[in-house]
Design an enzyme around this catalytic site. Structure first.
Site, PDB file in Angstrom:
ATOM      1  N   ASP A 180      38.585  11.862 -49.486  1.00  0.00           N
ATOM      2  CA  ASP A 180      38.520  10.904 -50.583  1.00  0.00           C
ATOM      3  C   ASP A 180      39.845  10.638 -51.288  1.00  0.00           C
ATOM      4  O   ASP A 180      40.227   9.496 -51.507  1.00  0.00           O
ATOM      5  CB  ASP A 180      37.495  11.395 -51.599  1.00  0.00           C
ATOM      6  N   ASP A 183      41.544  15.593 -52.774  1.00  0.00           N
ATOM      7  CA  ASP A 183      40.572  16.626 -52.401  1.00  0.00           C
ATOM      8  C   ASP A 183      40.113  16.398 -50.960  1.00  0.00           C
ATOM      9  O   ASP A 183      40.620  15.523 -50.261  1.00  0.00           O
ATOM     10  CB  ASP A 183      39.394  16.620 -53.383  1.00  0.00           C
ATOM     11  N   TYR A 332      31.465  10.072 -58.493  1.00  0.00           N
ATOM     12  CA  TYR A 332      31.365   8.630 -58.226  1.00  0.00           C
ATOM     13  C   TYR A 332      29.978   8.125 -58.593  1.00  0.00           C
ATOM     14  O   TYR A 332      29.215   7.666 -57.743  1.00  0.00           O
ATOM     15  CB  TYR A 332      31.711   8.319 -56.764  1.00  0.00           C
ATOM     16  N   GLU A 540      47.245  11.381 -59.106  1.00  0.00           N
ATOM     17  CA  GLU A 540      46.488  11.617 -57.875  1.00  0.00           C
ATOM     18  C   GLU A 540      46.621  10.373 -56.997  1.00  0.00           C
ATOM     19  O   GLU A 540      47.195   9.357 -57.403  1.00  0.00           O
ATOM     20  CB  GLU A 540      45.005  11.939 -58.171  1.00  0.00           C
TER      21      GLU A 540
END
Ligand code: NAG
Length: 588
Positions: A180, A183, A332, A540
């Site tokens: 994703d 991670d 999500y 990220e």
């Protein structure tokens, strides 16, 4: 091009004559805003500020320091990439704060502008931005996110086979797909949206991929999640596998995918525990990709379309929220509900088939409200735009699209100097990139072509370096790019026999592997950003961050190759480089 470089002392028509007294002064600090009207065209400027006292430090969003901070009375500064140019007679304002002990008056005795061009002449290009180059790099980022058995053509030397038992807990083969973000979970909901959005870019801007020489790579790239998502849909048993890996367990470890030890549970939605959001989005991905692959691989395209139809029926007939049965709610959650996915998927199926049943379904589910975001969660404006494209006489849908883009162009918060339209803190850049994609497609469909493209260009240029910090937000590209993204695999040694753990997370140095092409989260609404690995809000990376971004880059690449013929843009180099000039007056 006749360009004069030199040192000019310019008369300052707005600022007072020197010495200039700083207007706002308090004990320990000063704030100043110096405005000047140059009498020749500026193509970038440098200033020498001579203070009457020693200044401990100086900060500004309008300039970059050209020497280290220290206790001194003379400072040399230069323009940001985005405020380099001024026409003769056009005001230039430069604000700054300075840290000055005591409270006696402070004066600046000198302000010198350099780098001018003779009046009326275009400025020389100051930076080279290679949209096609970044496009190629973005595809590489997706390659670094690959899960499963990697082919011999793998171009990421620090990646190897991983998660080869995914699905085995349920006796299924669920290997493949993309990790994703930083991670190692496979969250189908954002993965499918990224796939749909990349397919949209390929359909709309195929010529851009072609011009960049990236057509083979992008098809190869798109097959990776598609092959995985096809495995996830079991139409014989009406089951759809919506996630592999447990978010909490995964996030509690810092390890590369090749060396994961935590369990990899797989989760499904069924007619008893439905998930119209995740299945709707996956049907959209299949339908969009069936169009993108039509000219490339007829058999694959037909298979995608067949699966899009059956999965859409499953999503439409079995309404529900996937997070009721799949533990993705903390990561999500589908905040916008599932009607947007059902609308968007129907719109894609209508585009793929021309069958009125899909048009009817899209129009039954469409929102006539103004939207503020296009994202992995909310696709309403995507559906509005697709259905407007299908029905150009629908003024109401046109207004929704215009309101969406115009809101970003005008009223959404902008970062102070360079005007990134800033929607939300977590991954701010992707929202701008996603809105830029809506603007680019809307322009193609015939709405405000020049304005929308210019605005989209300004947002992408911001991400590539025309920003407050004068830095690139794309790893492995441009000036001073991020080096410490929150990303497990790239943070660790490329030697897979070496451990990969929290020591790598805590290492203050750069990631050991360059995660080329990844767009990081991006700055806060003041333009603040720090290249710190622990900052998953601003530093990220994620599959969904690059999707709209890459699609806009394809559009930009296409436009710039086109512009060689139509002469819209100022400077063009045929090949891979487009030279750009950041000039706020052009954009805003
Ligand atoms: C990580 O996985 C690779 C590939 O399976 C293996 O060769 C390596 O020894 C593992 N490294 C560690 C530290 O366990």
């Amino acid at each position: 091009m006749s360009v004069i470089f030199g040192v000019f002392l310019l008369p300052l028509a707005v600022a007072t004559n020197f010495p200039y007294t700083i207007p706002t002064r308090w004990n320990g600090g000063v704030a100043a805003n110096i405005c000047a009207i140059p009498d020749v065209k500026l193509c970038g400027w440098e200033m020498k500020l001579v203070f009457s006292v020693n200044v401990v430090s100086i900060t500004s969003r309008d300039f970059l320091l050209t020497q280290p901070q220290s206790n001194r009375s003379v400072y040399y500064v230069k323009n940001q990439p985005c405020n380099a140019e001024r026409s003769a007679g056009q005001e230039l304002c430069i604000g700054f704060n300075a840290d000055v002990p005591g409270s006696s008056p402070v004066e600046i005795s000198k302000l010198v502008f350099t780098k001018t061009s003779s009046d009326g002449q275009p400025c020389p290009a100051t930076e080279s931005v290679a949209y096609a180059d970044v496009l190629a790099k973005s595809i590489l980022f997706y390659e670094a996110q690959r899960s499963g058995h990697l082919p011999s053509t793998n171009r990421i030397p620090w990646r190897a086979d991983s998660a080869l038992s995914d699905g085995s807990d349920n006796n299924r083969d669920l290997t493949g797909g993309w990790y994703d973000a930083g991670d190692n979970v496979k969250f189908n909901f954002p993965m499918a949206w990224s796939t749909t959005t990349l397919a949209w870019g390929l359909i709309q801007f195929k010529a851009g991929y072609q011009a960049a020489g990236e057509l083979t790579n992008v098809y190869d790239s798109l097959r990776w999640p598609l092959d995985y998502l096809l495995k996830c849909w079991d139409s014989d048993h009406n089951e759809y596998w919506a996630q592999v890996g447990d978010g909490h367990a995964d996030h509690s470890q810092w390890t590369r995918p090749e060396n994961m030890t935590s369990a990899r549970p797989s989760y499904k939605v069924t007619i008893y525990s439905p998930g119209s959001d995740v299945t709707g989005e996956t049907a959209a991905a299949f339908a969009a990709a069936s169009i993108a692959f039509r000219s490339e691989d007829q058999g694959y395209s037909s298979r995608l379309l067949r699966n899009a139809r059956s999965l859409y029926d499953f999503a439409y007939n079995n309404r529900g929220t996937y997070t009721n049965s799949v533990p993705a709610g903390d990561f999500y959650n589908s905040w916008s509900g599932f009607k947007d996915e059902l609308c968007w998927a129907a719109a894609w199926l209508y585009k793929a088939t021309g069958e009125t049943v899909y048009e009817q379904r899209a129009m039954e589910l469409i929102s006539y409200n103004d939207q503020v975001e296009f994202s992995w969660d909310n696709k309403n404006v995507g559906c509005q735009l697709l259905m407007y494209e299908a029905n150009p006489s629908d003024d109401s849908l046109k207004a929704r699209v215009e309101n969406f883009v115009n809101r970003y162009r005008s009223s959404v918060t902008k970062t102070p100097t360079c005007g990134l339209t800033w929607h939300a803190s977590w991954g701010s850049l992707r929202y701008s990139a996603n809105a830029a994609l809506i603007a680019m497609v809307a322009a193609d469909v015939g709405i405000e072509k020049t304005l929308y493209r210019q605005w989209a260009l300004s947002q992408i240029d911001y991400m590539l370096g025309a920003n407050e910090a004068g830095r690139s937000y794309v790893i492995g590209y441009g000036n001073h790019p991020p080096q410490r993204p929150h990303h497990r695999a790239s943070s660790c040694s490329s030697d897979l026999s070496q451990p990969c753990n929290w020591n790598d997370f805590n290492n203050p140095g750069p990631n050991q592997n360059v995660l080329t092409g990844a767009l990081v989260g991006g700055p806060d609404n003041e333009g603040n950003y720090a290249d710190i690995r622990s900052d998953y809000v601003r530093n990220e990376v994620a599959c969904d961050y690059n999707a709209g971004f890459q699609s806009v880059l394809a559009g930009m690449t296409d436009l710039h190759f086109l512009s060689a013929n139509i002469g819209t843009f100022r400077t063009i180099v045929i090949g891979k480089n487009f030279l750009y000039l950041c000039d706020q007056s052009t954009y805003f």
